[in-house]
Design an enzyme around this catalytic site. Structure first.
Site, PDB file in Angstrom:
ATOM      1  N   GLY A  38      -5.152  15.707   3.612  1.00  0.00           N
ATOM      2  CA  GLY A  38      -5.427  16.961   4.669  1.00  0.00           C
ATOM      3  C   GLY A  38      -6.268  18.157   3.709  1.00  0.00           C
ATOM      4  CD  GLN A  43      -7.052  22.994   0.743  1.00  0.00           C
ATOM      5  OE1 GLN A  43      -6.788  22.394   1.972  1.00  0.00           O
ATOM      6  NE2 GLN A  43      -6.801  22.577  -0.411  1.00  0.00           N
ATOM      7  CB  CYS A  81      -2.598  21.791  -3.328  1.00  0.00           C
ATOM      8  SG  CYS A  81      -3.685  22.694  -2.283  1.00  0.00           S
ATOM      9  CG  LEU A  82      -7.437  18.119  -2.110  1.00  0.00           C
ATOM     10  CD1 LEU A  82      -8.623  17.816  -1.019  1.00  0.00           C
ATOM     11  CD2 LEU A  82      -7.509  16.968  -3.131  1.00  0.00           C
ATOM     12  CG  HIS A 123       0.172  21.110   2.099  1.00  0.00           C
ATOM     13  ND1 HIS A 123       0.715  20.944   0.582  1.00  0.00           N
ATOM     14  CD2 HIS A 123      -0.947  21.603   1.906  1.00  0.00           C
ATOM     15  CE1 HIS A 123      -0.222  21.296  -0.231  1.00  0.00           C
ATOM     16  NE2 HIS A 123      -1.349  21.563   0.497  1.00  0.00           N
ATOM     17  CD  GLU A 124      -3.898  20.664   4.382  1.00  0.00           C
ATOM     18  OE1 GLU A 124      -4.678  21.646   4.004  1.00  0.00           O
ATOM     19  OE2 GLU A 124      -3.619  19.696   3.388  1.00  0.00           O
ATOM     20  CG  HIS A 127      -3.977  25.554   2.471  1.00  0.00           C
ATOM     21  ND1 HIS A 127      -3.932  26.117   1.335  1.00  0.00           N
ATOM     22  CD2 HIS A 127      -3.686  24.394   2.339  1.00  0.00           C
ATOM     23  CE1 HIS A 127      -3.928  25.418   0.223  1.00  0.00           C
ATOM     24  NE2 HIS A 127      -3.773  24.062   0.840  1.00  0.00           N
TER      25      HIS A 127
END
Ligand code: ZN
Length: 147
Positions: A38, A43, A81-82, A123-124, A127
């Site tokens: 994701g 991000q 997380c990236l 999660h996304e 963000h």
């Protein structure tokens, strides 16, 4: 990629134009390169309400998403997380969600998800509100990880 961007509440998308479509394409490239499941626009430095997912080989685009229902039942899954490299931890969240959003063609959709997809969606979606998964850990644990 500023820290600020990750902590800002993102703005709704007003028109799904060529710029937005190009951004979504770039987001998929970035996510695949990083082997992610994701990715949210903040991000990649854009504070707009879009995130994407790639779960069980299925691509998803969520524009102006709204989680309208969450299950009482929760589950614990390991998250990373990236944008927060090398930190992984177990997070408790609702096991299933119902989400309303526009797809890449601007069509209004409602979807129910569970398992990994429900996890990625939550999660996304965080963000888009400037929230990171480490915020969902207990404060002591978070402090220890962030050090
Ligand atoms: Zn993330």
């Amino acid at each position: 990629m500023g820290e600020d961007c990750l902590r800002t509440v993102s703005e709704p998308v007003t028109a799904i134009d060529d710029d937005i479509r190009a951004l979504i394409g770039e987001m998929f490239d970035t996510m695949k390169k990083e082997n992610g499941v994701g990715l949210a626009a903040p991000q990649v430095g854009k504070n707009i309400r879009i995130f994407i997912a790639l779960v069980h080989n299925q691509k998803y685009v969520f524009i102006n998403p709204q989680i309208i229902e969450t299950s009482q039942e929760t589950c614990v899954m390991e998250e990373g997380c990236l944008s927060i490299p090398k930190i992984y931890d177990y997070v408790t969240r609702p096991a299933a969600v119902k989400i309303q959003f526009l797809d890449a063609d601007g069509k209004r959709c409602t979807m129910e998800a569970d398992g990994l997809l429900a996890r990625v969606i939550q999660h996304e979606n965080d963000h888009l509100n400037g929230v990171l998964f480490i915020d969902r850990l207990d404060p002591e644990k978070k402090e220890e990880l962030v050090k």
